[in-house]
Each structure stands twice: as structure tokens, then as C-alpha cells.
Scaffold this motif. Structure first.
Motif, short mmCIF file in Angstrom:
data_model
loop_
_atom_site.label_atom_id
_atom_site.label_comp_id
_atom_site.label_asym_id
_atom_site.label_seq_id
_atom_site.Cartn_x
_atom_site.Cartn_y
_atom_site.Cartn_z
N ALA A 271 42.18 37.11 50.16
CA ALA A 271 41.01 37.98 49.38
C ALA A 271 41.91 39.24 49.46
N GLY A 272 42.95 39.55 50.53
CA GLY A 272 43.47 41.22 50.36
C GLY A 272 44.41 41.32 48.65
N LEU A 273 44.90 40.25 48.33
CA LEU A 273 45.58 40.21 47.60
C LEU A 273 45.17 40.61 46.15
N ILE A 274 43.49 40.35 46.34
CA ILE A 274 42.54 39.90 45.30
C ILE A 274 42.34 41.89 46.06
N VAL A 275 41.40 41.79 46.38
CA VAL A 275 41.17 43.76 46.47
C VAL A 275 41.85 44.34 46.64
N LYS A 276 43.29 44.21 46.66
CA LYS A 276 44.85 45.64 45.91
C LYS A 276 44.36 45.02 44.90
#
Length: 485
Positions: A271-276
């Protein structure tokens, strides 16, 4: 907004179709075909929003109003997040030395899973009621997901729950949150194996498209895109609260926030990499325990499973097959489904893969923490702040004590669970913690579950037992419907 499989065999699905699926029919995982961008102006305009409002704004980017009108979506998210024990739903503990801990554990089962699970179940129930139909949810859990799914869906008329957990590898509180539910729509199995073992028969069941279609079979693990989608909001909210971004700094460069995440199945870090990639200025750190496959992958390209899952003081991340890394690989490989398919099918056969150097350009740092490091971190945090960490949160906070950072970079540590769920670890760290009344009450509740024992052909046996339960649930429902008619 349409969705595709990470393995390239499915495209053009909408949110409702993805919501009711587990793995994609080709064995992959669903992702948006294109990611919406979060502009600096949008992020500044969201500054000051409550956590519930942030979830609403994030969800609206991925759920078209034709499927769930915005006013309906606002009601669903509001209702889902209304039962948490703190008014703000999540809370930030600002401790000494720049240690900011984002507490995501104020739901019914005292774990971060409650946030995404309650929303996802509300979305499911919305469509089931609208269509007057039922679905069967099949969940394998390493500890927290099963209890959260059960508490979110127990008693709902349109959902049947089949949950499998690794017996002896989770805490008594985690186990009680599952086996104390006696609702007719809940069926719990205690398996003699690890969470990775459990995943094998579940993948085979989801690969049976006839079973999936005839029984409305779906997943509420973070395999389900809706779970990951809601988890995007954790990072957005943390950024708005802790990065120092200001509404009136129009035209200024956005500040960066480092977010440190305890990592097991890799749903949160995905999720963190997607929103990044959507434009949120994040520096991400994935911290793992002795089950260090993610750490080895980033540092040396060694994406291979150890012979056995190591049992640690942080059992919910005792995982050697971080299945959400498939979503990460899809992003890193330029959304090339054919490459992901070849890679992941090879990994599932051999349980190992060596990533070439050009595929390891993760915008991600990692670290690994032993049980001794977990206890040391819990003690240090208590001595400095009189604040008790759960062992999983301690895996993340270890980074605070061992990796100093400049004052210009703000940091956030993700607290995934309450220490009340992990009393043995708290006691081992020689700390005390007053248990909530809800946890004390669990001891007196009756229990119900079935056992999945280890045998020579255990994977086939477990698959057959779970298949029979799924089929018998449908027969029982049909029989009762006929009787009622």
C-alpha cells in the motif's frame, strides 16, 4: 477505474467484481490498470481532514460513483469506522526523540486489520443486499486477519465465513477472537501448520473457478484489493499529520515523510509503495523479524523461502511467503503481467527466485530484528516514555533506536496491534500492562472450532475438508430457505 491481474490474464474488471474475488482467475492479484495521481494541491487541500474523511477521499478515487454513489460511500465508511474505542479512530503517540507512533489498533480485535476489514465488509454487504445474494468468505490468517474478519462479518445475513488459523502459532487473545464466535455463519479451523502451509490449499480452492462461481467464494485477506485500498489511507493520514505539509505553501516543494512498517504478508508495504507511485512523498522502510525474505530480497536479490517458518515474539509477521510482494513486483516490472506470471509461477514451484540487479531498484529500505532486539526495543521505549509497544510495533521501532536520522526528516512508525494481544511478550520484556475489559472477558467465553491435523497428504486433506465445509454451508442455507418458504 478498471482493474487487471498482476499476471496479465484478466483486464477490465470493475471494483465490484474485484471486491468479490480472491486471487484473479489466472492466479494473480488485482491492481488498478492505472493509478490516480495525488497532486500537491490535492494533498494540501486534505490537510486537517479526519482519518475517516481521508479514507473516504482515498476510496472515492478507486470506487466509481456509478457503483457506489458518493453519498452512499460516505455513509458506509462512516458507519464502518464508528465503533472504534477512540473518537479519532486512529491516534498518533508523539514520544521523546522524535518517535511518532501511528496507533492503528483501536478496533474490536485491537489490530490494524479492523480498519480496512470493517470498510470492506460494509462494501460487500452493500452489494449483497442490493443484489439479494450471498457470498462465502475463505480466510487464512497468521493471527489478526481471521479475528477481524469474523468480528466484522459475524451475523451478517449475506456472508458465510470459513477461517483457518495456525494452531499453536498465535497468541491466546488472537485465538479467542476467532474461536469464541458461535454465530451460524462462522466456521473456524485450527490447522497443524504455519500460515504459509495454510495458503497452499486456499490457493487451490480459489483456482477452482467452478467452486468460486457456484458458491460466491471470495477472500478477505489482503489478497482482496479493497483491503489494500483502505490501507493507502494510513500513509496519507500519517503524511498529512506528520510531514509538516501546510495548506498555504502553494508552489513549495512537498516535504518527505519516512514511514517504518513492520512487515509480514507485505500488504501494508505494498500500500505504501502504491501511494508513493501516486505522488505521496514517502521514504519507506520495511522491517521484518527473523522471517527475513523481504530483507534478503532488497539487500541481495534473494527472494527464497527458508525451509521453515521461524516462530518469533511477533507471530503475525511470521511469514516466509509475503504474497503481496507480487503487487510490488508488478509495479517494479513496469506492470508487465507476463514477466510477473513467469516469475511468480516459478517461485511457487521452487520456493525461490533470484532477482536481477535491475529488478531490485526498490524505493524501499529494510531491516531485520531478532527476538532479543524486540525485547530490547520494548524495554527502551518503556524506560524513555512509559509507553508499551506490541512486539510487531517493536520490530518497526527498533529502527528508531539503531538508525538515527536528521532533524529535517520526519518519521512515523506504524503500530499494528495493541500490546494487550501479546501478553507473553510484554511479560518477557519485564513490563506490565493493564488489560482492557474486553480482553479479560474473552477468558469466560465458550468456544467452537474444528481441527485440521497433519498427515501424509495434508494439503489435499485440508483442501477436501474446507471444500466440504464450503459446500455444506450452501446446502444448509438452501435447505433452510426451502423450509422457510
Amino acid at each position: 477505474m478498471q482493474y487487471c491481474s498482476t499476471r496479465g490474464g484478466v483486464r477490465g474488471w470493475d471494483f465490484r467484481e474485484v471486491l468479490f474475488s480472491g486471487y484473479a482467475p489466472d492466479g494473480g492479484m488485482f491492481m488498478p490498470e492505472s493509478l490516480p495521481l495525488l497532486s500537491p494541491d490535492t494533498l494540501r487541500s486534505w490537510k486537517g481532514l479526519s482519518y475517516t474523511k481521508v479514507v473516504m477521499e482515498v476510496a472515492s478515487l478507486f470506487i466509481p460513483p456509478q457503483l457506489i454513489p458518493r453519498d452512499h460511500l460516505e455513509v458506509l465508511v462512516g458507519e464502518a469506522l464508528s465503533g472504534f474505542s477512540v473518537p479519532e479512530v486512529v491516534r498518533i503517540a508523539r514520544l521523546k526523540g522524535g518517535l511518532s507512533v501511528l496507533e492503528l489498533f483501536h478496533g474490536d480485535t485491537l489490530a490494524f486489520k479492523d480498519l480496512a476489514m470493517t470498510c470492506t465488509v460494509r462494501f460487500l454487504n452493500y452489494f449483497l443486499q442490493k443484489e439479494n445474494r450471498r457470498a462465502t468468505v475463505l480466510v487464512g490468517t497468521s493471527g489478526d486477519t481471521g479475528g477481524s474478519a469474523i468480528q466484522s462479518a459475524k451475523g451478517l445475513p449475506g456472508l458465510d465465513m470459513v477461517v483457518v488459523y495456525p494452531r499453536g502459532r498465535i497468541t491466546p487473545v488472537q485465538e479467542k477472537h476467532m474461536i469464541s464466535c458461535l454465530k451460524d455463519n462462522v466456521h473456524v479451523f485450527a490447522a497443524d501448520g504455519s500460515s504459509d502451509d495454510i495458503d497452499q490449499p486456499l490457493r487451490r480452492l480459489f483456482a477452482d473457478q467452478e467452486l468460486v462461481k457456484s458458491h460466491g467464494l471470495m477472500s478477505l485477506n489482503s489478497v482482496n484489493w479493497s483491503r489494500v485500498m483502505i490501507q493507502l489511507a494510513h500513509f496519507v493520514y500519517a503524511y498529512l499529520e506528520l510531514s509538516g505539509v501546510k495548506q498555504d505553501d502553494v508552489g513549495a516543494a512537498l516535504p518527505e515523510l519516512e514511514v517504518v512498517v513492520p512487515t509480514g504478508g507485505a500488504g501494508n508495504i505494498a500500500a505504501g509503495l502504491i501511494v508513493k507511485q501516486m505522488g505521496l512523498p514517502l521514504k519507506l522502510v520495511a522491517m521484518v523479524n527473523s522471517n527475513d525474505i523481504v530483507h534478503r530480497m532488497v539487500t541481495s536479490g534473494d527472494f527464497s523461502m527458508a525451509a521453515n517458518v521461524t516462530q518469533t515474539l511477533a507471530p503475525a509477521i511470521d511469514i516466509q511467503d509475503p504474497y503481496n510482494m507480487e503487487r510490488v513486483f508488478w509495479l517494479l516490472l513496469g506492470r508487465d503481467g507476463a514477466k510477473v506470471k513467469t516469475m511468480m509461477e516459478g517461485f511457487q514451484r521452487s520456493r525461490r527466485h533470484l532477482l536481477p540487479e535491475n529488478h531490485r531498484r526498490l524505493v524501499l529500505s529494510t531491516g531485520t530484528v531478532t527476538d532479543e532486539g524486540i525485547l530490547e526495543t520494548m524495554k527502551s521505549c518503556w524506560e524513555e516514555n512509559q509507553y508499551v509497544l506490541c512486539p510487531h510495533t517493536a520490530v518497526a521501532v527498533w529502527h528508531h533506536y539503531h538508525c538515527p536520522h536528521s532533524a529535517q526528516l520526519n518519521r512515523c512508525y506504524i503500530a499494528t496491534a495493541s500490546p494487550a494481544k501479546f501478553q507473553a511478550a510484554v511479560e518477557k520484556a519485564a513490563l506490565t500492562f493493564d488489560l482492557p475489559e474486553a480482553v479479560l472477558a474473552l477468558e469466560k467465553l465458550p468456544t467452537r472450532y474444528q481441527e485440521l491435523e497433519r498427515c501424509q497428504n495434508w494439503c489435499e486433506d485440508w483442501e477436501d475438508r474446507l471444500r466440504e465445509t464450503i459446500q455444506s454451508v450452501r446446502r444448509w442455507r438452501n435447505l433452510n430457505k426451502c423450509r422457510h418458504t
